[in-house]
Design a protein around this motif. Structure first.
Motif, mmCIF file in Angstrom:
data_model
loop_
_atom_site.group_PDB
_atom_site.id
_atom_site.type_symbol
_atom_site.label_atom_id
_atom_site.label_comp_id
_atom_site.label_asym_id
_atom_site.label_seq_id
_atom_site.Cartn_x
_atom_site.Cartn_y
_atom_site.Cartn_z
ATOM 1 N N SER A 62 0.906 -1.238 0.075
ATOM 2 C CA SER A 62 0.046 -0.050 0.006
ATOM 3 C C SER A 62 0.897 1.465 0.009
ATOM 4 C CB SER A 62 -0.952 0.032 1.271
ATOM 5 O OG SER A 62 -0.064 0.338 2.377
ATOM 6 N N ASN A 63 0.352 2.373 -0.525
ATOM 7 C CA ASN A 63 0.978 3.900 -0.284
ATOM 8 C C ASN A 63 1.477 3.991 1.185
ATOM 9 O OD1 ASN A 63 -1.144 4.249 -2.516
ATOM 10 N ND2 ASN A 63 0.850 5.409 -3.120
ATOM 11 N N ARG A 64 0.832 3.735 2.013
ATOM 12 C CA ARG A 64 1.107 3.942 3.327
ATOM 13 C C ARG A 64 2.220 3.104 3.811
ATOM 14 N NH1 ARG A 64 -2.482 6.749 7.375
ATOM 15 N NH2 ARG A 64 -3.187 8.351 5.904
ATOM 16 N N SER A 65 2.333 1.803 3.471
ATOM 17 C CA SER A 65 3.403 1.198 4.041
ATOM 18 C C SER A 65 4.639 1.266 3.119
ATOM 19 C CB SER A 65 3.142 -0.269 3.473
ATOM 20 O OG SER A 65 2.124 -0.867 4.543
ATOM 21 N N ALA A 66 4.422 1.796 1.833
ATOM 22 C CA ALA A 66 5.744 2.065 1.218
ATOM 23 C C ALA A 66 6.324 3.441 1.867
ATOM 24 C CB ALA A 66 5.471 2.255 -0.366
ATOM 25 N N GLU A 67 5.608 4.348 2.270
ATOM 26 C CA GLU A 67 5.897 5.396 2.614
ATOM 27 C C GLU A 67 6.724 5.301 4.053
ATOM 28 O OE1 GLU A 67 2.650 8.504 0.582
ATOM 29 O OE2 GLU A 67 2.114 7.498 2.392
ATOM 30 N N LEU A 68 6.187 4.715 4.809
ATOM 31 C CA LEU A 68 6.628 4.191 6.033
ATOM 32 C C LEU A 68 7.961 3.177 6.186
ATOM 33 C CD1 LEU A 68 6.126 4.936 9.141
ATOM 34 C CD2 LEU A 68 4.769 2.638 9.060
ATOM 35 N N THR A 69 7.930 2.391 5.062
ATOM 36 C CA THR A 69 9.305 1.674 4.791
ATOM 37 C C THR A 69 10.513 2.474 4.962
ATOM 38 O OG1 THR A 69 8.035 -0.174 3.701
ATOM 39 C CG2 THR A 69 10.267 -0.108 3.545
ATOM 40 N N LYS A 70 10.399 3.451 4.010
ATOM 41 C CA LYS A 70 11.646 4.322 4.090
ATOM 42 C C LYS A 70 12.124 5.026 5.190
ATOM 43 C CE LYS A 70 14.855 6.972 2.232
ATOM 44 N NZ LYS A 70 15.947 6.327 1.866
ATOM 45 N N TYR A 71 11.076 5.622 5.989
ATOM 46 C CA TYR A 71 11.429 6.213 7.427
ATOM 47 C C TYR A 71 12.027 5.176 8.194
ATOM 48 C CZ TYR A 71 9.725 10.799 6.088
ATOM 49 O OH TYR A 71 9.310 11.969 5.627
ATOM 50 N N VAL A 72 11.393 3.948 8.412
ATOM 51 C CA VAL A 72 11.897 2.864 8.951
ATOM 52 C C VAL A 72 13.263 2.190 8.861
ATOM 53 C CG1 VAL A 72 11.347 0.465 9.928
ATOM 54 C CG2 VAL A 72 9.608 2.131 9.580
ATOM 55 N N ALA A 73 13.709 2.235 7.650
ATOM 56 C CA ALA A 73 14.786 2.008 7.119
ATOM 57 C C ALA A 73 16.019 3.022 7.772
ATOM 58 C CB ALA A 73 14.908 1.659 5.479
ATOM 59 N N ASN A 74 15.644 3.982 7.361
ATOM 60 C CA ASN A 74 16.628 5.193 7.592
ATOM 61 C C ASN A 74 16.794 5.164 9.374
ATOM 62 O OD1 ASN A 74 17.502 5.763 5.133
ATOM 63 N ND2 ASN A 74 16.686 7.835 5.234
ATOM 64 N N SER A 75 15.575 5.169 9.873
ATOM 65 C CA SER A 75 15.597 5.134 11.434
ATOM 66 C C SER A 75 16.372 3.971 11.979
ATOM 67 C CB SER A 75 14.272 5.487 11.929
ATOM 68 O OG SER A 75 13.534 6.453 11.635
ATOM 69 N N LEU A 76 16.118 2.853 11.595
ATOM 70 C CA LEU A 76 16.830 1.647 12.067
ATOM 71 C C LEU A 76 18.549 1.858 11.889
ATOM 72 C CD1 LEU A 76 17.069 -0.854 13.407
ATOM 73 C CD2 LEU A 76 16.303 -2.138 11.369
ATOM 74 N N LEU A 77 18.937 2.763 10.441
ATOM 75 C CA LEU A 77 20.334 2.546 10.274
ATOM 76 C C LEU A 77 20.736 3.866 11.454
ATOM 77 C CD1 LEU A 77 20.192 2.429 6.637
ATOM 78 C CD2 LEU A 77 21.263 0.885 8.097
#
Ligand code: NAD
Length: 435
Positions: free
Chosen positions: A197-212
């Protein structure tokens, strides 16, 4: 396919070049007239390894062109990428004014249905806002896809051409198929294209950068602990990194993370969570630890030379926020240099690519050297901030002769403390038990 990419910065320009390299006809758009005039004359606005060759070839083959005219680009494309900046607002949220301005431009220009692909890093719900904004100006069908970008500056071409994964946010089957067709040439090694979904895609990016970013802040805190207990974080890193559940990547301590993405994306994700009434406290700590980490080098320097640095000179190696880019946004070098200047020191700096960018931030408050050795001639200490490969095996005998006192601050732990101490240097690293 015919594609427009609006925004010709670190992401947009790379995306435009790589999409054209695969045979698409791409128009790269920017509102910055100087940038576009330069690109039309073969002058790149950024340093990114390999980008010049790609742009030169695709312009020659007439697959890639540049313009400031968004409307023209939209009319000549079926897919329009948005790749403009989403800088942090005062409250930490992502400022969507550029994204929504482009959405309006697209809507006004549309003369038929379009797929609008959001490549900028944007908070959950932005696809809906972009769609609403476009529809204010047109009755033609618009499908907004969330397609976050995971490239790393310095390795951007490779990352775009061979992505670990492609994330596509859409709930329309036809649109998903078109996007898969566009990206298929980039995943010939069978790396996945994830449709969500759009929402999951949008969140995926932030979660990736925040975990890094969390990994970096965690290791920086552990490095500071190593300093006070007298352990070496390099050994800890190796000791934990060989555990397959942890892995060896992205656990290198240093002088804090910078760049245009991690600091702002961590804040923006926290802001989003707050808005929804769920508080990601861990991210507050990640930001605070990072702000403090940028000051660790200054602390080590004052420990060696005292609080008052008048009459002292420091030679800085590396200004960009990481190697292989000229990007100085939120670079730790800025914090370190400002502290040295505030304490009355003089600074000479060398960076292979970031000098022009640095001048726009630090002006003539420091001296810019044309070689790394010039930067340390007569200096009290060498301060390594960014680990460009040319710094990995320097001539330490020459360094010893050029420095006024044989003192080295290694902000990235790239050198061997015991061999440097044997050569008579005073050595400070990050988390190597030398506080
Ligand atoms: P950038 O600042 O380098 O480039 C943005 C460009 O957009 C600028 O050239 C600007 O002039 C142009 N622009 C702004 N408004 C415009 C408009 N209305 N019309 C036309 N052009 C316009 O930014 P960037 O680093 O490329 O980042 C873009 C987005 O991608 C951000 O959301 C960022 O978070 C995300 N991102 C960046 C990276 C990275 O490593 N830089 C990686 C992944 C994702």
């Amino acid at each position: 396919m015919k594609i427009a990419v609006v925004g010709s910065g670190y992401v947009g320009l790379v995306a435009a070049a790589c999409l054209s390299e695969m045979g698409n006809t791409v128009i790269s758009v920017d509102k910055d007239e100087k940038k576009i005039a330069g690109l039309e004359n073969g002058i790149l606005p950024i340093y990114e390894p390999g980008l010049d060759v790609l742009i030169e070839r695709n312009v020659r083959e007439k697959r890639l062109s540049f313009t400031t005219d968004t409307a023209m680009a939209v009319r000549n494309s079926s897919i329009v990428f948005i790749a403009v900046g989403t800088p942090p607002d005062e409250d930490g949220s992502a400022d969507l004014k550029h994204v929504l301005a482009v959405a309006g431009d697209i809507g006004r220009a549309m003369d038929g249905p379009r797929i609008v692909v959001n490549k900028s890093t944007v908070p959950v719900g932005t696809a809906e806002l972009v769609s609403e904004e476009v529809k204010k100006f047109t009755d033609f069908r618009v499908d907004v896809v969330s397609n976050p970008e995971f490239l790393k500056e310095g390795a951007a071409i490779d990352d775009f051409m061979k992505p670990d994964r492609v994330v596509i946010g859409t709930d329309d089957q036809q649109v998903a198929e078109t996007m898969e067709e566009l990206y298929r040439p980039f995943v010939r090694t069978n790396n996945p294209i994830y449709i969500m979904s759009n929402r999951s895609a949008e969140l995926t990016k932030y979660v990736a950068n925040s975990l890094l970013a969390t990994k970096i802040s965690f290791m920086n805190e552990i490095a500071n602990l190593c300093d006070v207990v007298g352990a070496d974080v390099q050994d800890i890193r190796r000791g934990i990194g060989s555990d397959t559940r942890i892995g060896p990547h992205f656990i290198f301590p240093g002088v804090g993370f910078g760049g245009s993405c991690f600091p702002k994306d961590v804040k923006a994700l926290r802001h989003t969570s707050d808005e929804y009434g769920y508080h990601l406290d861990i991210l507050q700590a990640v930001t605070e630890v990072n702000i403090a980490q940028k000051k660790v080098m200054g602390r080590k320097i004052t420990r060696e030379f005292g609080e008052d640095l008048k009459g002292r000179t420091f030679g800085i190696w590396g200004l960009s926020f990481k190697p292989n880019t000229d990007d100085m946004r939120e670079a730790p070098a800025i914090v370190i240099i400002n502290e040295l200047l505030e304490r009355g020191a003089s600074v000479k700096a060398y960076d292979p690519e970031a000098t022009d960018y640095a001048r726009t931030i630090l002006g003539d408050r420091i001296e810019y050297s044309s070689t790394c050795y010039d930067a340390i001639e007569g200096a009290d200490a060498l301060v390594l901030v960014t680990e460009w490969t040319e710094f990995r095996e320097p001539d330490f005998d020459r360094i010893g002769k050029l420095l006024r006192t044989r003192t080295i601050f290694d902000g990235r732990n790239i050198w061997n403390p015991s061999s440097l101490r044997k050569k008579g240097f005073v050595y400070y690293g990050i988390g190597r038990g030398d506080l």
